[in-house]
Structure formats: C-alpha cells, structure tokens
Design a protein around this motif. Structure first.
Motif: not given
Length: 408
Positions: A248-257, A259-275
């Motif tokens: 499943m893709p993340p439900y909300r975006g922001g901090g904690e969910m 791994k790395e944020v750039t203006f070009e692309k964001t990679t998401y954290n692992e479970l359970p923090y992705k949500f």
C-alpha cells in the motif's frame, strides 16, 4: 451474581465513578461510546509528561530515548493483544475511523477499479459506510449491503449470494455498537477469501469484550480504538497483514514516514512508520499499554462472563417494564441494550435519567441506515462495562419507571 472479580475493588480503580451528577451518585451506562479510565492509565499519561516528555524516534538524548522505548513497548503489547505475527503490522492511528479511512484510501485507491464490488452491512457505523461511499464515487466501484433480520442478525445466506469474482473487499463490524450483535466474522472472512476478496473488521466495540486473535481469524485488516478499551481518546490501532501494508502507498505525507526527501523524489520509510506521519499522540500511546495490562490483569474471559451476566440481568429487568421494547435481540450479544418506550421520545428518556445521575446514550448512534431499516429515528442505549453492577441496573429500571410515570 457470582463472579471471581472483585467489583468493589475494580470500581475503586476508576476515580470518576465517585462523581455526583445532579446530586446523585453517577451511574455510567454509556460505555459503548467511551469507557472510563482506571487510575493506572491516568497516572501513565501524567507520568509521561512529568518524566519522559520528548519527541520520539529522532532524538539521541535521554528523554527522547526513554519516550521512544515506552512508545514502542505499547506497539509490542498491542501485537501481543491481537496475536499479530509482527509488531510492524501494528499501525498507530487516531481511532477506528482513522484506521478504516486509511485502508479505504491507501488500499482502495491503489488496488480497486471501476466495477469492483465492496460489501458492507446494514448495521455498520457511519465510519464504516462513508469512507467506502467516497471510494466508490471516486473509483466507480459498487457498494453492496448485507441485510439484517428483525432480531438484528446478519442474513448470511444473502451475504453468500453477494459474493462473486467481482467482490474485491468486505468491511464488516465485529460487534454492533447500536444493537450489541456479535457477528460471525470468522465465517465472513473465510467466505470472502474463497472469492479472493480482502476483509477489514471494525473491532471498535469488540476489543474490550471479546478475545481477538487476528491470525486465527485470518482477517486482512482489523481496526479498533483504545478509548473504548479503558484507554485514552485520540488513539487507535490498525492491524494489517505485512504483505498488504508493504504494497500500500502511504496515506499521509510528512515527517517520520520518509527515508529521504529531495525536491525530485521522496523515498518512504519501512513499516510501521510509513503510515505514521508527523508527531504522534505519544502520551496516549504510552498509556495504551497500561490499559491493556489492566484488562489482562482482570482477565478478558472473566470480564466477558461478568458483562454477559449483567446483560442477562438487565434484559430481564428491563423487559418487565410495560411498554418497553428492546431493539436488537440477537442470540450472540455483548452488554448493550437498546430500547424504545411506548409514547416517549428517546431523547426525553436520556434527559430525565440524567437528572437522576444515570448516563445513557440516545439517538441513532451513528447508524442511521440501520435505524431506517427498523423504521425508527433512534433508541435509548444502556451499555455495560466491568465496573457496572446489578444495583446500578436496578437504579436504571427505577429511573425508567419514573420516566414512564412522568411522560407515559
């Protein structure tokens, strides 16, 4: 009434039960809306703010590490409570409603398409209706509704007829908040899986009364709230099978969910923090462990047996009142009695009982479609918890006799 529980001692654990309402000692029969909190939970909340207050996960100082350890200890305690395979399958939410919305939006948007069918039931809380309606409008899915009998039981033959290869999701309440009906969720899940559908169980009302084993049930998702389980408000749990949560893709975006944020692309954290975007409700998550420990200390089976005895006692006592009709007479129920009194509006019943220090719930209980099925605008509802007594039920019956004398 025989019980191995020391009810007087249990009542002493709940400070609010010493309150007076309109000069009368409080009788609290609104437990299906929210349960009261034992001292252990109240102390855990104040103790966190007094001794451990810090944001979690990202800090390296002592308070942050202490808060993080307590926060994650609650996750593992909930894993044990549900018998989930892994603690990563436990997602913290803001309540049952939030958990259902998470699944409807994250799973539904990603995996459901036009023409797919979603099944719910007539007895669902609005929180398990509206998110699926919203998804159906967006994705052009079809919403189907399992009917119920006059006793308030699912018509399982009709449910089976609805199932087909087009059925992609089933979302059913474990226990009805308005009727107390315990649904055969294991059978519901098994039949849904045979056609390849995923299943979410709304466990808001079940979690404090029934032992829940998500592996035995084989449900794909299970959502509940701690505030109906002697815990804090604003804190809930969504269990999901790892393979589904991973997909499943993340439900909300922001901090904690992330791994790395750039203006070009964001990679998401692992479970359970992705949500779990943003600063969570830390103090109440920490206190959730105390609520579950409190319930475990009493024994879930002992609680269930005692509350069932209260239900039997209350049902017999209230049926003795002429003109009173119980709505919801399923063979399998928790301690909920919804009722009507001939010629008296349910709201008037609630107001007059409150004048006598007795708290019940009145209205449609966020189940308007079900109320329409019964042809009524709403009911009065008394719902029991482990700290309630037969003496309090006697006060309720006496109070209803007074109401009838005044308005009947």
């Amino acid at each position: 009434m025989h019980t191995d529980l020391n009810i007087e001692s249990i009542r002493n654990d709940f400070p609010i039960l010493n309150e007076e309402v309109n000069g009368k000692s409080l009788v609290y029969f609104d437990n299906a809306a929210t349960t009261q909190k034992p001292r252990a939970v109240l102390d855990a909340i104040s103790g966190y703010y007094e001794h451990s207050n810090a944001n979690i996960h990202r800090g390296i100082h002592h308070l942050a590490e202490k808060a993080t350890a307590s926060f994650e200890a609650s996750r593992r305690r909930i894993q044990e409570f549900l018998n989930a395979r892994e603690h990563e399958e436990i997602i913290f939410t803001y309540g049952t409603t939030d958990g259902i919305n998470l699944v409807a939006q994250a799973y539904g948007r990603a995996f459901l398409k036009e023409g797919d069918e979603i099944i719910i039931s007539t007895m669902e809380h609005h929180s398990n209706i509206v998110p699926w309606q919203m998804l159906c409008e967006e994705k052009s899915c079809v919403l189907k509704v399992v009917p119920i009998s006059d006793a308030g039981e699912l018509l399982m033959d009709e449910y089976e007829k609805m199932l087909s290869e087009r059925t992609k999701f089933v979302s059913i309440v474990h226990v009805s908040n308005a009727l107390g009906t315990i649904n055969p969720v294991a059978e519901i899940i098994e039949k849904a899986h045979k056609v390849g559908a995923k299943v979410l169980i709304d466990g808001a009302q079940a979690s404090s009364h029934i032992t829940v084993d998500v592996q035995a049930l084989d449900c794909d998702f299970y959502a509940f709230s701690l505030h109906k389980l002697y815990g804090p408000t604003g804190m809930g749990v969504l269990y999901g099978k790892r393979e589904l949560l991973d997909a499943m893709p993340p439900y909300r975006g922001g901090g904690e969910m992330i791994k790395e944020v750039t203006f070009e692309k964001t990679t998401y954290n692992e479970l359970p923090y992705k949500f779990e975007a943003g600063t969570p409700n830390i103090a109440d998550v920490v206190a959730a462990k105390n609520a579950l420990d409190y319930v475990a200390g009493l024994g879930k089976d002992a609680i269930g047996t005692y509350e069932h005895d209260l239900l039997l006692y209350g049902t017999e006592a209230m049926q003795s009142i002429e003109g009173l009709r119980i709505v919801g007479t399923a063979k399998e129920k928790i301690g909920v009695i919804s009722f009507l009194m001939e010629g008296i509006h349910h709201q008037d019943i609630g107001v007059l009982l409150d004048q006598q220090g007795i708290a019940i719930r009145t209205g449609h209980h966020c189940t308007q479609p079900m109320m329409r099925r019964f042809g009524i605008p709403g009911t009065s509802r008394a719902s029991f918890a482990v700290y309630n007594t037969t003496e309090e039920i006697d006060r309720l019956v006496q109070g209803l006799h007074k109401v009838k004398k005044m308005l009947g």
